[in-house]
Design an enzyme around this catalytic site. Structure first.
Site, PDB file in Angstrom:
ATOM      1  N   HIS A  73      68.428  61.827   2.328  1.00 23.26           N
ATOM      2  CA  HIS A  73      67.839  60.290   2.735  1.00 23.26           C
ATOM      3  C   HIS A  73      67.936  59.990   3.907  1.00 23.26           C
ATOM      4  O   HIS A  73      67.413  59.103   4.112  1.00 23.26           O
ATOM      5  CB  HIS A  73      68.323  59.511   1.758  1.00 23.26           C
ATOM      6  CG  HIS A  73      69.891  59.028   1.783  1.00 23.26           C
ATOM      7  ND1 HIS A  73      70.953  59.920   1.624  1.00 23.26           N
ATOM      8  CD2 HIS A  73      70.258  58.161   2.734  1.00 23.26           C
ATOM      9  CE1 HIS A  73      71.762  59.122   1.894  1.00 23.26           C
ATOM     10  NE2 HIS A  73      71.410  58.376   2.841  1.00 23.26           N
TER      11      HIS A  73
HETATM   12  C1  UD1 Z   1      71.853  53.056   3.440  1.00 28.42           C
HETATM   13  C2  UD1 Z   1      72.938  53.473   4.670  1.00 28.42           C
HETATM   14  C3  UD1 Z   1      73.385  54.802   4.637  1.00 28.42           C
HETATM   15  C4  UD1 Z   1      73.941  55.335   3.178  1.00 28.42           C
HETATM   16  C5  UD1 Z   1      72.872  55.143   2.186  1.00 28.42           C
HETATM   17  C6  UD1 Z   1      73.368  55.514   0.989  1.00 28.42           C
HETATM   18  C7  UD1 Z   1      72.266  51.893   6.654  1.00 28.42           C
HETATM   19  C8  UD1 Z   1      71.806  51.904   8.011  1.00 28.42           C
HETATM   20  N1  UD1 Z   1      72.267  53.081   6.051  1.00 28.42           N
HETATM   21  O1  UD1 Z   1      70.756  54.028   3.740  1.00 28.42           O
HETATM   22  O2  UD1 Z   1      74.548  54.929   5.621  1.00 28.42           O
HETATM   23  O3  UD1 Z   1      74.384  56.528   3.657  1.00 28.42           O
HETATM   24  O4  UD1 Z   1      72.360  53.580   2.351  1.00 28.42           O
HETATM   25  O5  UD1 Z   1      72.184  55.155  -0.041  1.00 28.42           O
HETATM   26  O6  UD1 Z   1      72.945  51.022   6.153  1.00 28.42           O
HETATM   27  N2  UD1 Z   1      65.638  50.795  -1.240  1.00 28.42           N
HETATM   28  C9  UD1 Z   1      64.985  50.518  -2.704  1.00 28.42           C
HETATM   29  N3  UD1 Z   1      66.162  50.238  -3.443  1.00 28.42           N
HETATM   30  C10 UD1 Z   1      67.202  50.108  -3.450  1.00 28.42           C
HETATM   31  C11 UD1 Z   1      67.618  50.142  -1.913  1.00 28.42           C
HETATM   32  C12 UD1 Z   1      66.447  50.706  -0.959  1.00 28.42           C
HETATM   33  O7  UD1 Z   1      63.893  50.831  -2.903  1.00 28.42           O
HETATM   34  O8  UD1 Z   1      68.130  49.507  -4.189  1.00 28.42           O
HETATM   35  C13 UD1 Z   1      64.614  51.418  -0.330  1.00 28.42           C
HETATM   36  C14 UD1 Z   1      63.898  50.295   0.350  1.00 28.42           C
HETATM   37  O9  UD1 Z   1      62.560  50.676   0.545  1.00 28.42           O
HETATM   38  C15 UD1 Z   1      64.491  50.468   1.831  1.00 28.42           C
HETATM   39  C16 UD1 Z   1      64.986  51.884   1.674  1.00 28.42           C
HETATM   40  O10 UD1 Z   1      65.352  52.250   0.589  1.00 28.42           O
HETATM   41  O11 UD1 Z   1      63.604  50.214   3.044  1.00 28.42           O
HETATM   42  C17 UD1 Z   1      65.939  52.187   2.804  1.00 28.42           C
HETATM   43  O12 UD1 Z   1      67.279  51.540   2.194  1.00 28.42           O
HETATM   44  P1  UD1 Z   1      68.385  50.853   3.145  1.00 28.42           P
HETATM   45  O13 UD1 Z   1      69.371  50.132   2.617  1.00 28.42           O
HETATM   46  O14 UD1 Z   1      67.670  50.257   4.493  1.00 28.42           O
HETATM   47  O15 UD1 Z   1      69.107  51.887   3.844  1.00 28.42           O
HETATM   48  P2  UD1 Z   1      69.276  53.413   3.164  1.00 28.42           P
HETATM   49  O16 UD1 Z   1      68.517  54.357   3.533  1.00 28.42           O
HETATM   50  O17 UD1 Z   1      69.550  53.290   1.689  1.00 28.42           O
END
Ligand code: UD1
Length: 352
Positions: free
Chosen positions: A205
């Site tokens: 991811h």
């Molecule tokens: C975040 C952390 C990363 C960690 C990871 C674990 C940062 C910069 N990164 O990355 O260090 O390893 O979490 O999972 O903080 N989304 C959903 N549902 C959710 C959460 C997220 O659909 O419950 C989608 C959204 O479209 C979002 C994307 O996932 O834009 C990314 O989520 P985000 O929280 O920005 O960062 P992660 O890639 O999860």
């Protein structure tokens, strides 16, 4: 009570760390738990609270997804409000997510001392959002809990030597306390049609691996052609990149994100783990399963030293040659003695 601590969590890896530390912390301190809402889907958030009996958050900020600046800014504003209401003795932050940075900034600007759990990790790749979050959080923290000796040394190189405690890794504490539940979770493999020791367990991811859908598709197509079964729980960030590919994959099984216990079960019985997650590299090492890391660098270099982890990036040639080899060296014990949480609480007591 020795004092009042506000702990701030918001993303999957932080729920796991809080699950280990929170019960130990609450024996001595009053804890207020704040969930930023960075992760909000059931299988990215709630499932961890249920499986690991994490206390209900006292404040839910419901920030959700957005650009890095927007997300961090929203959290900063909302966390500041909670801190102004509660004015705790300490704010505890975990790891390297946007929730970590927002909490560390909000607290330090209010002169509330910050404790950083999993301090001192470095990939030395400033293009990773997590690296920026780690460096900045460490530099505003008053007390820094390092999981490894390497982390202590990384902080020293940046001039941070005061308030640094080598505690070991809270994720090792949690894993050890869940061993029996992992064994009891044996039905998981059968329900997924997987056979012990004959499949690969993959997660993917990181921003660097999800920027180009062509590169990811090429990698997955090549891996699929190899013919080995792969269990691949897909992070929501990765899911949109796979829509065209889903029906064409024969051996890679795309799954919804899995909870902590299922992930450990899948790890323990896998032939090897393929991942770009930091936590999973460690869990594979602790469970004695070879890991191939789909990145160019790692914050956990200890796992590389004895051949149990190998950096292969998203290139199939090094991946396949890595899969053909088995580690022969015994593993070391770089992540502490399984009592990191007690050491963190003792260190906090000594300065409270
Ligand atoms: C975040 C952390 C990363 C960690 C990871 C674990 C940062 C910069 N990164 O990355 O260090 O390893 O979490 O999972 O903080 N989304 C959903 N549902 C959710 C959460 C997220 O659909 O419950 C989608 C959204 O479209 C979002 C994307 O996932 O834009 C990314 O989520 P985000 O929280 O920005 O960062 P992660 O890639 O999860």
């Amino acid at each position: 009570m020795a004092g009042h601590i506000v702990s701030i969590i918001g993303a999957r890896p932080q729920f796991v760390k809080a699950a280990a530390l929170s019960p130990v912390l609450r024996r001595t301190f009053k804890e207020t738990l704040v969930h930023t809402g960075q992760h909000y889907d059931y299988d990215m958030s709630r499932i961890f609270f249920e499986e690991l009996s994490i206390p209900e958050p006292d404040h839910h900020l419901e920030v959700g997804s957005g650009s890095h600046g927007w997300q961090t800014g929203q959290m900063l504003e909302k966390i500041e409000k909670v801190l102004l209401q509660t004015m705790p003795d300490w704010v505890l932050v975990y790891g390297d997510t946007n929730s970590t940075l927002a909490a560390a900034l909000a607290a330090s600007k209010l002169h509330i001392p910050v404790g950083h759990v999993e301090a001192g990790l470095r990939s030395y790749n400033r293009k990773m959002p997590e690296e920026i979050n780690r460096v900045l959080s460490d530099h505003v923290s008053a007390i820094l809990f390092c999981p490894t000796r390497t982390a202590v040394n990384c902080l020293a190189k940046e001039g941070i030597t005061e308030g640094v405690h080598l505690t070991g890794d809270v994720m090792k504490d949690l894993l050890e306390s869940c061993q029996e539940r992992i064994s009891a979770n044996g039905k998981t493999l059968a329900s997924l049609g997987l056979e012990q020791g004959s499949y690969l367990y993959m997660t993917l991811h990181r921003a660097e691996n999800t920027e180009s859908s062509e590169k990811l598709a090429d990698f997955l197509a090549e891996l699929d052609r190899r013919g080995q079964q792969v269990a691949f729980p897909v992070h929501p960030r990765t899911r949109p990149l796979l829509s065209d590919l889903e029906t064409r994959l024969r051996n890679i099984r795309l799954l919804a994100p899995v909870g902590y216990l299922t992930s450990l079960t899948l790890t323990r019985h896998a032939r090897a783990v393929l991942t770009d997650s930091g936590g999973l590299q460690k869990e594979a090492y602790l469970l004695g399963v070879p890991c191939l890391t789909l990145r160019k660098e790692t914050e956990w270099p200890e796992t590389l030293h004895d051949g149990w982890n190998c950096l292969v990036g998203l290139d199939s040639a090094p991946l396949f040659s890595g899969l053909a080899q088995s580690p022969t060296q015994p593993r070391n014990s770089p992540f502490g003695d399984g009592h990191a949480c007690e050491k963190i609480v003792q260190a906090l007591e000594s300065v409270s």
